[in-house]
Motif scaffolding. Structure first.
Motif, PDB file in Angstrom:
ATOM      1  N   GLN A 131      11.255 -30.978  -7.352  1.00 40.96           N
ATOM      2  CA  GLN A 131      10.390 -31.561  -6.320  1.00 40.96           C
ATOM      3  C   GLN A 131      10.989 -31.399  -4.931  1.00 40.96           C
ATOM      4  OE1 GLN A 131       9.694 -35.621  -7.521  1.00 40.96           O
ATOM      5  NE2 GLN A 131       8.010 -35.062  -8.866  1.00 40.96           N
ATOM      6  N   GLN A 132      12.297 -31.214  -4.852  1.00 35.97           N
ATOM      7  CA  GLN A 132      12.958 -31.041  -3.556  1.00 35.97           C
ATOM      8  C   GLN A 132      13.080 -29.573  -3.145  1.00 35.97           C
ATOM      9  OE1 GLN A 132      14.345 -33.205  -6.041  1.00 35.97           O
ATOM     10  NE2 GLN A 132      13.137 -34.761  -4.971  1.00 35.97           N
ATOM     11  N   GLY A 133      12.684 -28.656  -4.028  1.00 33.08           N
ATOM     12  CA  GLY A 133      12.804 -27.232  -3.729  1.00 33.08           C
ATOM     13  C   GLY A 133      13.552 -26.517  -4.839  1.00 33.08           C
ATOM     14  N   PHE A 134      14.019 -25.319  -4.562  1.00 33.95           N
ATOM     15  CA  PHE A 134      14.762 -24.548  -5.551  1.00 33.95           C
ATOM     16  C   PHE A 134      16.196 -25.091  -5.648  1.00 33.95           C
ATOM     17  CE2 PHE A 134      11.585 -21.360  -4.112  1.00 33.95           C
ATOM     18  CZ  PHE A 134      10.951 -21.166  -5.332  1.00 33.95           C
ATOM     19  N   SER A 135      16.674 -25.216  -6.880  1.00 32.99           N
ATOM     20  CA  SER A 135      17.979 -25.803  -7.105  1.00 32.99           C
ATOM     21  C   SER A 135      18.788 -24.936  -8.068  1.00 32.99           C
ATOM     22  CB  SER A 135      17.833 -27.219  -7.689  1.00 32.99           C
ATOM     23  OG  SER A 135      19.033 -27.677  -8.279  1.00 32.99           O
ATOM     24  N   GLU A 136      20.003 -24.578  -7.666  1.00 30.71           N
ATOM     25  CA  GLU A 136      20.900 -23.824  -8.542  1.00 30.71           C
ATOM     26  C   GLU A 136      21.245 -24.644  -9.781  1.00 30.71           C
ATOM     27  OE1 GLU A 136      21.756 -20.794  -8.218  1.00 30.71           O
ATOM     28  OE2 GLU A 136      21.170 -20.331  -6.163  1.00 30.71           O
ATOM     29  N   ASP A 137      21.389 -25.944  -9.597  1.00 30.44           N
ATOM     30  CA  ASP A 137      21.732 -26.817 -10.709  1.00 30.44           C
ATOM     31  C   ASP A 137      20.622 -26.814 -11.765  1.00 30.44           C
ATOM     32  OD1 ASP A 137      23.412 -29.002 -11.912  1.00 30.44           O
ATOM     33  OD2 ASP A 137      21.592 -30.166 -11.548  1.00 30.44           O
ATOM     34  N   GLU A 138      19.365 -26.860 -11.306  1.00 29.97           N
ATOM     35  CA  GLU A 138      18.245 -26.862 -12.243  1.00 29.97           C
ATOM     36  C   GLU A 138      18.125 -25.516 -12.954  1.00 29.97           C
ATOM     37  OE1 GLU A 138      15.179 -28.693 -14.305  1.00 29.97           O
ATOM     38  OE2 GLU A 138      16.642 -29.550 -12.904  1.00 29.97           O
ATOM     39  N   ASP A 207      13.304 -21.766   2.192  1.00 31.21           N
ATOM     40  CA  ASP A 207      14.580 -21.402   2.808  1.00 31.21           C
ATOM     41  C   ASP A 207      15.398 -20.643   1.770  1.00 31.21           C
ATOM     42  OD1 ASP A 207      17.300 -21.472   3.690  1.00 31.21           O
ATOM     43  OD2 ASP A 207      16.793 -23.117   5.047  1.00 31.21           O
ATOM     44  N   GLU A 208      15.721 -19.398   2.077  1.00 30.94           N
ATOM     45  CA  GLU A 208      16.399 -18.562   1.096  1.00 30.94           C
ATOM     46  C   GLU A 208      17.829 -19.014   0.806  1.00 30.94           C
ATOM     47  OE1 GLU A 208      16.471 -14.572   2.478  1.00 30.94           O
ATOM     48  OE2 GLU A 208      17.388 -15.047   4.410  1.00 30.94           O
ATOM     49  N   ARG A 209      18.413 -19.853   1.653  1.00 27.55           N
ATOM     50  CA  ARG A 209      19.768 -20.341   1.404  1.00 27.55           C
ATOM     51  C   ARG A 209      19.757 -21.695   0.703  1.00 27.55           C
ATOM     52  NH1 ARG A 209      23.424 -23.565   4.007  1.00 27.55           N
ATOM     53  NH2 ARG A 209      22.167 -23.751   5.891  1.00 27.55           N
ATOM     54  N   THR A 210      18.991 -22.650   1.217  1.00 25.88           N
ATOM     55  CA  THR A 210      19.014 -24.011   0.675  1.00 25.88           C
ATOM     56  C   THR A 210      17.975 -24.244  -0.410  1.00 25.88           C
ATOM     57  OG1 THR A 210      17.417 -24.917   2.277  1.00 25.88           O
ATOM     58  CG2 THR A 210      19.750 -24.829   2.932  1.00 25.88           C
ATOM     59  N   LYS A 385      15.337 -17.816  10.747  1.00 20.24           N
ATOM     60  CA  LYS A 385      15.640 -16.538  10.101  1.00 20.24           C
ATOM     61  C   LYS A 385      15.537 -16.639   8.585  1.00 20.24           C
ATOM     62  CE  LYS A 385      19.010 -15.459  13.730  1.00 20.24           C
ATOM     63  NZ  LYS A 385      20.463 -15.294  14.017  1.00 20.24           N
ATOM     64  N   ARG A 386      15.778 -17.850   8.028  1.00 18.05           N
ATOM     65  CA  ARG A 386      15.914 -17.997   6.584  1.00 18.05           C
ATOM     66  C   ARG A 386      14.603 -18.309   5.857  1.00 18.05           C
ATOM     67  NH1 ARG A 386      20.301 -21.599   7.755  1.00 18.05           N
ATOM     68  NH2 ARG A 386      19.083 -23.226   6.749  1.00 18.05           N
ATOM     69  N   PHE A 387      13.639 -18.903   6.523  1.00 18.62           N
ATOM     70  CA  PHE A 387      12.389 -19.262   5.846  1.00 18.62           C
ATOM     71  C   PHE A 387      11.544 -18.012   5.601  1.00 18.62           C
ATOM     72  CE2 PHE A 387      13.217 -23.719   6.640  1.00 18.62           C
ATOM     73  CZ  PHE A 387      12.596 -24.319   5.555  1.00 18.62           C
TER      74      PHE A 387
END
Length: 639
Positions: A131-138, A207-210, A385-387
């Motif tokens: 729900q908060q966006g893309f997550s590496e943990d998930e 955001d490609e980073r966060t 730049k990242r979005f």
């Protein structure tokens, strides 16, 4: 598997399966519209077409039960994620130990049965969306569940598909399959979810980073200061009202987009970008101006405060020196009215000390505000730049997770090679229309990008480019679910004219959808991304898993395409009420041959004969006659 070498089983049938007998029965008024056997169709048999095992049951018992029904190909699925529930509810692959896994595999070997694996139904998507966006943990949690299924496939089956639901992220239904959604009008789109979707549907950026996600839509209002260029100075000035305040213009999506494109037409940052990216750029540019203006204004104030502080400090030193060198009775001469309380006289040195203190606080505040404004400026500049469009960001995360799973499948296949009849491969499945990955174009991109990512990872490990590519193609292959693809039917748009008048009747729309459906199947075949097939049916709305042929999915035509392409890995999935009949009825629907000396024998003749309770006999003979064990199709006992 049952072998029928004679046709004794249909000697009692009424014979409604020939054109002449049906015609005679109709003329006599005795015809009943029983299911008809279509005759030999597919060459696929129960060796190639299997069914699913019930989840949350003891796998060994369920496997034995399915084998007794004649199934030669099965798929075991797991309902749980993480740790299994008490009593086996929400079971996961890890609930079975070494001995049970070995027994499970041996039972397949002695029965010549093939079992594929479906990873947990409790999670979907490989991108790590929350729900908060893309997550590496998930994403890592998802990979863990797939890895558990891979290990199970290696130690309990003989290889093949490890299926996982690829519902990656939500995107507007209308955007699916559109090559250039920014320039495709609502009327020209193939799909639509609801009226005014073009205006209301969110346009996602990430955001490609966060991994943070934000949304715009075409119904939004945007606000920009009214500007005018001075031809003499070349400067752009904000126009002001009579009271001196800036004039702010309200713009809709289209006008705002045009304004930004014109305002920043020479900026390389907007070249080749999507409309949403351009809008975000223009909006962020306004924020940058605000942050920069704040930083400049406070920085300029800081210089004046610094000069004033230096002056006050010099005066304070002078006053302190004078105070120390003046007698106590003459010190009244070194006092002045307090600027804050005019009725009170205080030493000038004390007044200056307090002013110095206040100036220090002011400078600290100005510096903090200027730094915060500059920090905000840099943050906005970097975010700008990242979005990127959500597909551009999400597909990289999906491909990375799937590539890691593919490498795990490769390594595990090599480790257990002697026990496997085919390599293990990860088979992401197209799911529901609202999620990315359900459309054929999206699934093709997922597979192609994941294979490329896996190959790149392998090349960094020392594999040759050719070997890395081959490994990726072997261990990453899609699952096509025929029922999930049919769920697009509800969103398929009838053609209309420019005024919105519908130009097609329902039959024409249905015919055109069927054509579209089969084109998608053929496209996935041509792109060589498929490896596993789920056969299900529905009425175009929800994934109810009714028996193939009993809904409006063009299953037979799809299977024909797949069969001609050489596919032999089909699973007829069980639904709510067909767990004991779905396999046999699917084989009958497809016109599959029975293993028999008589090539005219088909499952249809078995299922639709009187032993299938569909065509009752005209008379009873032999041991049947007095027995109540034999019943008509209506279940009424014979007397």
């Amino acid at each position: 598997m049952a072998i029928f070498n004679i046709d004794y089983f249909n000697t009692l049938d009424r014979g409604y399966y020939s054109a002449q007998t049906m015609k005679d029965a109709k003329e006599a008024g005795t015809f009943v519209d029983f299911p008809q056997d279509a005759g030999p169709g597919t060459k696929l048999t129960a060796k190639e077409i299997g069914t699913t095992m019930a989840p949350d049951t003891y796998p060994l018992q369920e496997l034995q039960a399915k084998i007794r029904t004649g199934a030669a190909r099965l798929e075991i699925g797991f309902a749980g994620a993480g740790k299994s529930g008490f009593g086996g509810r929400g079971a996961t692959p890890e609930i079975l130990g070494k001995l049970e896994r070995e027994q499970f595999r041996e039972l397949q070997k002695v029965s010549d049965v093939k079992v594929t694996t479906h990873a947990t139904f409790g999670k979907q998507g490989l991108s790590g969306l929350t729900q908060q966006g893309f997550s590496e943990d998930e994403a890592q949690k998802t990979l863990k569940e797939i890895n558990k299924a891979i290990d199970f496939a290696a130690t309990a089956t003989r290889g093949g598909a490890v299926v996982f639901h690829a519902g990656e992220w939500q995107r507007p239904i209308m955007d699916a399959g559109e090559k250039n959604p920014d320039k495709t009008s609502a009327r020209e789109r193939v799909f639509s979810e609801y009226e005014n979707e073009y205006q209301k549907a969110p346009i996602f950026l990430a955001d490609e980073r966060t991994g943070q996600i934000m949304a715009l839509n075409r119904d939004m209002k945007f606000y920009f200061p009214k500007e005018k260029r001075d031809p003499k100075t070349g400067m752009v000035y904000v126009e002001t009202a009579q009271d001196g305040t800036p004039i702010i213009e309200e713009m809709d999506y289209g006008h705002a987009l045009g304004h930004i494109k014109q305002r920043y037409k020479d900026k390389p940052e907007i070249q080749g970008k999507s409309d949403a990216e351009i809008l975000l750029y223009g909006y962020r540019e306004q924020q940058l101006k605000e942050a920069k203006g704040t930083a400049l204004r406070y920085t300029e104030n800081l210089d004046s405060f610094k000069k004033k502080l230096e002056y006050v400090q010099d005066q304070l030193k002078l006053q302190e020196k004078m105070w120390n060198n003046t007698s106590e009775e003459d010190r009244w001469k070194l006092q002045e009215k307090d600027p804050n309380i005019p009725t009170i006289y205080r030493p000038v040195k004390d007044i200056l000390a307090e002013e110095e203190k206040n100036l220090r606080h002011q400078i600290e505040g100005v510096q903090t505000t200027a730094a915060a404004a500059q920090e905000q400026y840099k943050k906005i500049e970097e975010e700008q730049k990242r979005f990127k469009p959500i597909e551009e960001v999400g597909i990289k995360r999906t491909a990375d997770t799937l590539a890691k799973a593919g490498i795990k499948a490769m390594i595990t296949s090599d480790q257990y090679k002697k026990d496997l009849t085919e390599p293990i491969f990860i088979a992401p499945e197209n799911v529901f229309p609202e999620f990315y990955g359900s459309h054929a174009d999206e699934m093709i991109r997922i597979i192609q990008d994941s294979r490329k990512t896996m190959a790149d990872k392998l090349k960094r490990q020392g594999y040759s480019a050719e070997d890395a590519k081959k490994k990726a193609e072997t261990h990453i292959r899609a699952t096509l679910d025929t029922g999930h693809l049919n769920n697009w039917r509800q969103h398929f748009q009838a053609k209309t004219d420019e005024n919105g008048k519908v130009l097609e009747n329902p039959e024409q729309v249905d015919k055109r959808f069927k054509k579209w459906y089969l084109e998608q199947v053929q496209k996935m075949v041509d792109k060589k991304v498929l490896g596993h097939i789920h056969l299900t049916d529905n009425w175009g709305y929800d994934d109810e898993h009714i028996t193939p042929g009993q809904g409006n999915t063009p299953t037979k035509e799809a299977v024909k395409i797949l069969e001609e392409a050489g596919f032999k890995d089909f699973i007829a999935e069980v639904g709510s009420f067909n767990s004991n009949t779905v396999l046999q009825d699917t084989l009958a629907e497809l016109g599959s041959p029975v293993y028999a000396l008589d090539k005219r024998m088909t499952f249809g003749k078995l299922r639709h004969g009187h032993f299938g309770y569909n065509a009752p006999p005209n008379y009873i003979v032999g041991g049947y006659a007095p027995s109540n064990d034999f019943r008509l199709w209506s279940e009424v006992p014979l007397e």
